[in-house]
Design a protein around this motif. Sequence first.
Motif, PDB file in Angstrom:
ATOM      1  N   ASP A  23      14.575  -1.262 -49.443  1.00 38.10           N
ATOM      2  CA  ASP A  23      14.645  -0.487 -48.201  1.00 38.10           C
ATOM      3  C   ASP A  23      15.582  -1.138 -47.210  1.00 38.10           C
ATOM      4  O   ASP A  23      16.400  -0.470 -46.574  1.00 38.10           O
ATOM      5  N   LEU A  24      15.453  -2.455 -47.079  1.00 41.46           N
ATOM      6  CA  LEU A  24      16.278  -3.172 -46.117  1.00 41.46           C
ATOM      7  C   LEU A  24      17.755  -3.021 -46.469  1.00 41.46           C
ATOM      8  O   LEU A  24      18.596  -2.748 -45.607  1.00 41.46           O
ATOM      9  N   GLU A  26      19.153  -0.650 -48.116  1.00 42.64           N
ATOM     10  CA  GLU A  26      19.605   0.719 -47.864  1.00 42.64           C
ATOM     11  C   GLU A  26      19.799   0.963 -46.371  1.00 42.64           C
ATOM     12  O   GLU A  26      20.776   1.585 -45.946  1.00 42.64           O
ATOM     13  N   GLU A  27      18.864   0.436 -45.587  1.00 43.07           N
ATOM     14  CA  GLU A  27      18.949   0.622 -44.132  1.00 43.07           C
ATOM     15  C   GLU A  27      20.231   0.012 -43.588  1.00 43.07           C
ATOM     16  O   GLU A  27      20.929   0.611 -42.768  1.00 43.07           O
TER      17      GLU A  27
END
Lengths: 891, 114
Positions: A23-24, A26-27
């Motif tokens: 997630d990180l 991608e963010e």
Amino acid sequence: MSLLSQARERLRALVSRSREERDLAEELRFHIEMETEANLRRGMGREEARRRALIALGGIERTKEEVREARSLGLLEDLLYDVRYATRRLVREPAFSVPVIATLALGLGANFAMFTFLDSIFLRPPAGVEEPGQVRRPWTEIQFRSGAQFWPGYSYPQYAAIQSVVGDRVHTALYLYPRDTRFGPAGNDLQVRVSWASASYFPLLRVRPEIGRLYTHEEDRLGAGANVAVASQAFWRRQFDGDPAALGREVVLAGRPYVLIGVVAAGFSGVDIDATDLWVPLASQPGWGATPWWRNHNVNGFQILLRPFVAMEDHTLEERIAAALRTPEALVRPADTANAVRLGSIIRAQGPGKRQQEVKIATRLAGVTIIVLIIACANVVNLLLARAVRRRREVAVRLAMGISRARLTRLLLTETALLALLSAAAAVLAAAWGGALLRGWLLPDVKWAASPLHWRIVGLAMIAGMGAGLLAGLLPAMQGTKTELTGALKAGGVDGHARRSRVRATLVVVQAALSMVLLVGAGLFVRSLTNIRELRIGYDVPQIIFGAVAFDMRDSIRDARLPQALTEVAERLRHAPGVERVALARMAPTRGFSSVPFYPDVDTTRIPKPFATYNLVSPDFFAATGLRLLRGTNFLASTGGGMPPAVIVNEAMARAQWPGMDAVGRCLRFEPNGQCYGVIGIVETALFDRLIEEPRPQFYLPLENPPPQAGRWFSSLIVRAQPRARGVASAELQRALREAFPGGRPSLMTMEQALEPEYRPWRLGATLFTAFGVLALIVAALGIYSTVAYTVAQRTHEFGVRIALGARHRDILREVIGSMLRTTAIGVAAGVGLAIAGGKFVAALLYGIKPTDPGVMVGVALALFLIAAGAALGPAWRAARVDPVTALRTE
Amino acid sequence: MADERSDLLQGTLELLILKTLSLEPMHGWGISQRIQQMSRDVFRVNQGSLYPALQRMKGKGWIRSEWRTTESNRRARYYALTSAGRKRLAGERAEWERTAKAVYGILEWRGATG
């Protein structure tokens, strides 16, 4: 509420660590894209727009690291992450982690095994006893032929005297060391350990019954004892499957029926290293002979336990007991009036008595295992150092990416701690296994009351393992994080520090020196063993079997028939397969002796009589045992009662009694001016009972027509088997004894078994020292190999250049091996010094060799040089084969 | 150009994020843009410290996050205020006002005699 959500958030982060990471990523990718697009809109070129976006964010990896740090508010999460990271690393580098764990496990395992052994003998009080520190054992100094010695055995009259003197302040109990006793009906071969104990034994130790009850003083009244028995919990479970209905059942001990009345609380199995299965009242012990045993000074193997219930100095108690032992009813021999009394702990081995040689060897070996541990630690430090250097670049990269130094140190420490933990766990396993092995080797006859492993050992192993691992890991970890960024990145992983290679060379010196010490020890013990083995003891040990028969109870009619019955068995065996010769004797050689007053035909004021023992033997005794007749003749074979009075003496007896004379033809009398028993022969002096002993004067009397003073009884068969047919002969002997004595138990023993306890300490010293020496050598060789391999890898570039400049392969080979041999030489020199200094600790355990034996020293030094050269050869070969082009290009 | 902007005061970043998110849920890049815009380009959010701050605030339970699609049809992580976050904003705001008033008071001081 917020606390709960925080916890939930952390838990979620913990569980879904990898999803968080995705997630990180991608963010941040999204962020860079958005920023790039914004920059594009401002009119920048695509490349420039992306570059600016990255600069504005301050680097993706760095941001990730900071987010991770922000995320890991809890120590637990950090730890879990570190542990996972460390585990991955260790798994990925088996060439590093396996040797480290193995060396530490071996080093620590050897120590804990040894500690376990010593602990169960010396340190651990018997389980199940309340406040064991208050319980005492009295020891009395007794004059033995071998000198004064403290002894823990007493007769009942002595106990009674002590009790009457100190009973107002001290609880007293009497027991007999647990003995193998036949369990069940006749013909049953099951042996259990039975201890005869006074009724006061349990209350003194504060042992309570688990089920049923213990026996009372009423049941232990001398002359009117009850046949009741109390079982240990282990025995109850083993024999009766822990069935409470076993209470009240009859148990047959050595043919006598007893009633099981209780089971003691779990854990308690007596106060000695041997476990007790059953306790029975002292008073239930069958008497023999005219005098009851409790009035007989010769029945004196009882152990006394004391527990003061009034505060009392040990010294005062010792004096009171000494006084009690001097009273007329307790005095065994008039000479014993001055005997000193000393109180010892409940742990028998802590008492002032003489230690078994096996235990002495164990204490020396404890020193040896510590040396092994030092070598192992040196090796681990070596491996860690080499690795820290290999990791400098990686560490530098991580630092450049923005990981904090504190965080990095923590990461490296976690890794070391994990390594240490794994090593400690492996060490506990090694200790459990090694502890049992040591017990089997050192004291194989003991049926251990305590399990080898104990929580104390496990705890200690863990602490020591962690300690050793952390200490060994701390230095490299600190060095690793001190890395200067630019230097490490530029150097391409080359270790430029000469200091560090000096540290490694020193470690090799230490390892070589300590290995030298251990191997010298091994060499000395092995030479001792060969010397002992080559000792001529007179008997043809491998061919000889002793046979006898044991009965539960005495029977005077059967006893009278025994000699005749044994003679018949011998006659029958003579023609049995595998049997070469059969002899009869009062006692099997080395298994006991008889003595009788004798009067030689010399002036005993001029030539004092030696202390001589005798054996009653049949004429085939010498041929059967292999004892050589040096002069004169043997006893005649049975002549039907017409045997002339004769005696055969051994050489030691001949020398001592008739020095400078020919003993053959002289006289021995067994009452002053009595019948002359002519010396008809001289045999070689055989081993009496110890491998190392002064030659013992002995003489032999014939079974037929011995002097009446000696008595006529005999009970031993001695079978000489044909070479390599001992098994067959043993089976024949067993069968013959069974057939001849249906109610008895044949007891067979090869002479090798009989002498085994004599050889054991020597063999043990040799085996264990060699085992540990070889272990140390392997570890040291590993150290040398890794050091040379590492140095060579570091100098690949240099070697490449030199080969390019025309250096020959063998020059490089010679240089690499030569430098390792020089380092080893320093170690060997130091080792010789240490070995000479340490020699006095083992001198007493050696035979026929001095601790400074030059042969052993030189041999071991040569072996070490060979090993060092061998370990260095592989890497040196690689160094000589360096391809200059490749070596130079990799830079 | 960059010189005219100010870096955010330590500790004020969280307050500004809370305020921004009280208007509507927003993704990280959007938050940085919105702060810059609302401060009329005076404040430049150090993007490198934005994400750690968001992570910390999430850890404290003031904001929560979820993946949504943006207007331009891209997946982005949106952050939104929780009730704890709203309370926190009120508290921080009161604190800030008190501090600002005090600082202003000092700056406007003309002496007890004047």
